[in-house]
Design a protein around this motif. Structure first.
Motif, mmCIF file in Angstrom:
data_model
loop_
_atom_site.group_PDB
_atom_site.id
_atom_site.type_symbol
_atom_site.label_atom_id
_atom_site.label_comp_id
_atom_site.label_asym_id
_atom_site.label_seq_id
_atom_site.Cartn_x
_atom_site.Cartn_y
_atom_site.Cartn_z
ATOM 1 N N MET A 1 0.878 -1.037 -0.221
ATOM 2 C CA MET A 1 0.010 -0.100 -0.061
ATOM 3 C C MET A 1 0.738 1.327 0.075
ATOM 4 O O MET A 1 0.761 2.002 -0.785
ATOM 5 C CB MET A 1 -0.917 0.022 1.287
ATOM 6 N N VAL A 2 1.786 1.340 1.028
ATOM 7 C CA VAL A 2 2.802 2.256 1.040
ATOM 8 C C VAL A 2 3.552 2.643 -0.386
ATOM 9 O O VAL A 2 3.642 3.730 -1.019
ATOM 10 C CB VAL A 2 3.529 2.502 2.063
ATOM 11 N N GLY A 29 10.949 17.677 -3.126
ATOM 12 C CA GLY A 29 12.262 17.249 -2.950
ATOM 13 C C GLY A 29 12.703 15.930 -2.023
ATOM 14 O O GLY A 29 14.177 16.203 -1.904
ATOM 15 N N GLN A 30 11.877 15.310 -1.970
ATOM 16 C CA GLN A 30 12.360 14.131 -1.192
ATOM 17 C C GLN A 30 11.789 12.709 -1.804
ATOM 18 O O GLN A 30 10.879 12.721 -2.769
ATOM 19 C CB GLN A 30 11.591 14.083 -0.027
ATOM 20 N N PRO A 31 12.773 11.406 -1.548
ATOM 21 C CA PRO A 31 12.298 10.326 -2.026
ATOM 22 C C PRO A 31 11.485 9.669 -0.929
ATOM 23 O O PRO A 31 10.659 10.394 -0.189
ATOM 24 C CB PRO A 31 13.682 9.675 -2.031
ATOM 25 N N ALA A 32 11.580 8.595 -1.109
ATOM 26 C CA ALA A 32 10.475 7.614 -0.263
ATOM 27 C C ALA A 32 11.002 7.398 0.946
ATOM 28 O O ALA A 32 10.563 6.335 1.550
ATOM 29 C CB ALA A 32 9.662 6.512 -0.945
ATOM 30 N N VAL A 33 11.842 8.156 1.595
ATOM 31 C CA VAL A 33 12.509 7.521 2.777
ATOM 32 C C VAL A 33 12.328 9.053 3.763
ATOM 33 O O VAL A 33 12.589 9.843 3.310
ATOM 34 C CB VAL A 33 14.055 7.586 2.583
ATOM 35 N N ILE A 34 11.796 8.812 4.916
ATOM 36 C CA ILE A 34 11.403 9.668 5.701
ATOM 37 C C ILE A 34 12.710 10.423 6.317
ATOM 38 O O ILE A 34 13.897 9.832 6.467
ATOM 39 C CB ILE A 34 10.987 9.103 7.107
ATOM 40 N N THR A 35 12.872 11.814 6.075
ATOM 41 C CA THR A 35 14.049 12.615 6.103
ATOM 42 C C THR A 35 13.317 13.815 7.265
ATOM 43 O O THR A 35 12.349 14.334 7.028
ATOM 44 C CB THR A 35 14.509 13.290 5.004
ATOM 45 N N ALA A 36 14.111 13.813 8.486
ATOM 46 C CA ALA A 36 13.808 14.747 9.232
ATOM 47 C C ALA A 36 15.162 15.413 9.801
ATOM 48 O O ALA A 36 16.121 15.091 9.839
ATOM 49 C CB ALA A 36 12.995 14.394 10.250
ATOM 50 N N ALA A 37 14.942 16.790 10.314
ATOM 51 C CA ALA A 37 15.974 17.738 10.712
ATOM 52 C C ALA A 37 15.960 17.842 12.012
ATOM 53 O O ALA A 37 17.043 18.461 12.592
ATOM 54 C CB ALA A 37 15.857 18.898 9.960
ATOM 55 N N ARG A 38 15.050 17.584 12.928
ATOM 56 C CA ARG A 38 15.044 18.036 14.471
ATOM 57 C C ARG A 38 13.608 17.476 15.095
ATOM 58 O O ARG A 38 12.743 17.267 14.484
ATOM 59 C CB ARG A 38 14.907 19.582 14.546
ATOM 60 N N ILE A 84 15.451 8.352 8.138
ATOM 61 C CA ILE A 84 15.356 7.353 9.304
ATOM 62 C C ILE A 84 14.176 6.403 8.631
ATOM 63 O O ILE A 84 13.580 6.533 7.804
ATOM 64 C CB ILE A 84 14.845 8.032 10.371
ATOM 65 N N SER A 85 14.052 5.455 9.356
ATOM 66 C CA SER A 85 13.087 4.268 9.135
ATOM 67 C C SER A 85 11.777 4.441 9.680
ATOM 68 O O SER A 85 11.613 5.631 10.800
ATOM 69 C CB SER A 85 13.665 3.218 9.612
ATOM 70 N N VAL A 86 10.616 4.034 9.567
ATOM 71 C CA VAL A 86 9.480 4.211 10.001
ATOM 72 C C VAL A 86 9.758 3.674 11.512
ATOM 73 O O VAL A 86 8.994 4.268 12.464
ATOM 74 C CB VAL A 86 8.529 2.986 9.329
ATOM 75 N N ASN A 87 10.293 2.591 11.874
ATOM 76 C CA ASN A 87 10.696 2.164 13.297
ATOM 77 C C ASN A 87 11.246 3.032 14.000
ATOM 78 O O ASN A 87 10.816 3.555 15.256
ATOM 79 C CB ASN A 87 11.556 0.824 13.245
ATOM 80 N N ARG A 88 12.296 4.054 13.398
ATOM 81 C CA ARG A 88 12.955 4.666 14.218
ATOM 82 C C ARG A 88 12.102 6.110 14.460
ATOM 83 O O ARG A 88 12.169 6.744 15.552
ATOM 84 C CB ARG A 88 14.141 5.264 13.335
ATOM 85 N N LEU A 89 11.343 6.523 13.587
ATOM 86 C CA LEU A 89 10.252 7.600 13.673
ATOM 87 C C LEU A 89 9.351 7.132 14.961
ATOM 88 O O LEU A 89 8.958 8.038 15.991
ATOM 89 C CB LEU A 89 9.440 7.642 12.645
ATOM 90 N N VAL A 113 3.217 11.060 4.516
ATOM 91 C CA VAL A 113 2.020 10.752 5.191
ATOM 92 C C VAL A 113 1.784 9.195 5.353
ATOM 93 O O VAL A 113 1.565 8.822 6.446
ATOM 94 C CB VAL A 113 0.783 11.331 4.615
ATOM 95 N N PRO A 114 1.832 8.305 4.306
ATOM 96 C CA PRO A 114 1.838 6.950 4.477
ATOM 97 C C PRO A 114 2.915 6.512 5.562
ATOM 98 O O PRO A 114 2.401 5.257 6.165
ATOM 99 C CB PRO A 114 1.968 6.464 2.931
ATOM 100 N N LEU A 115 3.905 6.779 5.659
ATOM 101 C CA LEU A 115 5.201 6.285 6.367
ATOM 102 C C LEU A 115 4.783 6.746 7.826
ATOM 103 O O LEU A 115 4.846 6.242 8.780
ATOM 104 C CB LEU A 115 6.456 6.757 5.960
ATOM 105 N N ILE A 116 4.323 8.006 7.897
ATOM 106 C CA ILE A 116 4.114 8.621 9.213
ATOM 107 C C ILE A 116 2.812 8.051 9.720
ATOM 108 O O ILE A 116 3.079 7.485 11.010
ATOM 109 C CB ILE A 116 3.737 10.085 9.106
#
Length: 299
Positions: A1-2, A29-38, A84-89, A113-116
């Motif tokens: 699904m994701v 500007g993002q691929p299908a991998v969660i990217t976070a800055a803080r 980061i991975s879904v598990n890490r989030l 959204v689907p990953l979050i």
């Protein structure tokens, strides 16, 4: 699904169709991998979100709107952040809860959204019980918001412009108002009227923010009128004066801070309409303290 949602990505109104699942980057500007800055406790949201322990804020990299005056332009353009991975989030959500956060605050989350959603489901199974805040530009597709139905407790969208000319000039989105109107209706459908705990912290509901831009008070009044005529006091309206100039020459009309006269004009108009559920800002808010250091803290 994701994976299927990200192979031909139309999560946001840009509908760029990028194959993010196989490394392409979309308008965001993002691929299908969660990217976070803080990820940290943030004390500069509305008081009902951040008083006391602070809001457990996760700033995601990239943006589907990319306004030219964005205070967080480094992360909006994807110039900083850690993948980061879904598990890490999910772990980050629980770590913020352990630190005493009032809520989990998802900043600019649309393109993930689907990953979050998967991370929220996992974290809730592991003991996450805080209200979840969806902090967005307001430029959202209702079908994407529907993926979050039952997972989000508080919607914190912007409503930036009524004027299609302003939407085009500052956000490359002449359809901004039409799209956002539909999104706000869906958000309210999901969370309903505001609910607070005994200490005054919001547990459920919607706060719509409006950043007043220099020289745009007439459009700001139209935003306030639309919000109040549509939702009345079933939502909160947050009028913000914290516009911070980040431009030099391309948009000379924005190369200054908002004046007190401009801000007071919009606030007085809201009062004249009968707005009671609202937030206003006082003092010098166009300061660096509102712009966090995006150094991947907590990621």
């Amino acid at each position: 699904m994701v994976s299927s949602l990200l192979e031909h990505c139309i999560l946001c109104p840009r509908q760029c169709g990028a194959d993010r699942a196989h490394g392409q980057t979309g308008y965001c500007g993002q691929p299908a991998v969660i990217t976070a800055a803080r990820a940290s406790l943030h004390h500069w949201e509305e008081p009902c979100l951040s008083e006391g322990g602070g809001s457990g804020t996760v700033f995601f990299s990239g943006c589907t709107l990319r306004c030219i005056y964005c205070q967080n332009h480094n992360i909006a353009l994807g110039r900083t952040g850690k993948q980061i991975s879904v598990n890490r989030l999910a772990e980050i959500f629980l770590e913020l809860q352990q630190k005493g956060a009032n809520n989990i605050n998802l900043v600019t989350p649309t393109h993930f959204v689907p990953l979050i959603a998967d991370a929220l489901v996992q974290a809730k199974k592991d003991g996450l019980h805080l209200p979840i805040v969806y902090n967005t530009s307001g430029y959202e597709k209702t079908t994407t918001l529907q993926l979050l139905d039952g997972l989000i407790d508080i919607y914190l969208p912007d409503c930036k412009y009524v004027s299609s000319e302003l939407g085009l000039r500052y956000s490359n989105a002449p359809d901004y108002f039409d799209v956002t109107c539909k999104a706000l209706q869906e958000m309210y459908r999901q969370v309903g009227d505001p609910v607070f705990d005994a200490s005054g912290l919001m547990q459920r509901g919607m706060i719509v923010r409006h950043l007043i831009l220099p020289g745009s008070t007439e459009d700001s009044k139209k935003v306030v009128e639309y919000l109040y005529r549509t939702f009345g006091d079933h939502i909160f309206i947050s009028l913000m004066n914290q516009y911070t100039p980040v431009l030099t020459h391309e948009y000379p009309e924005l190369n200054r801070t908002l004046t007190d006269v401009e801000y007071d004009e919009v606030v007085d108009y809201a009062i004249s309409l009968g707005v009671e559920n609202g937030f206003i800002q006082e003092g010098e808010t166009c300061l660096e303290s509102f712009i966090p250091d995006f150094n991947c803290e907590g990621i």
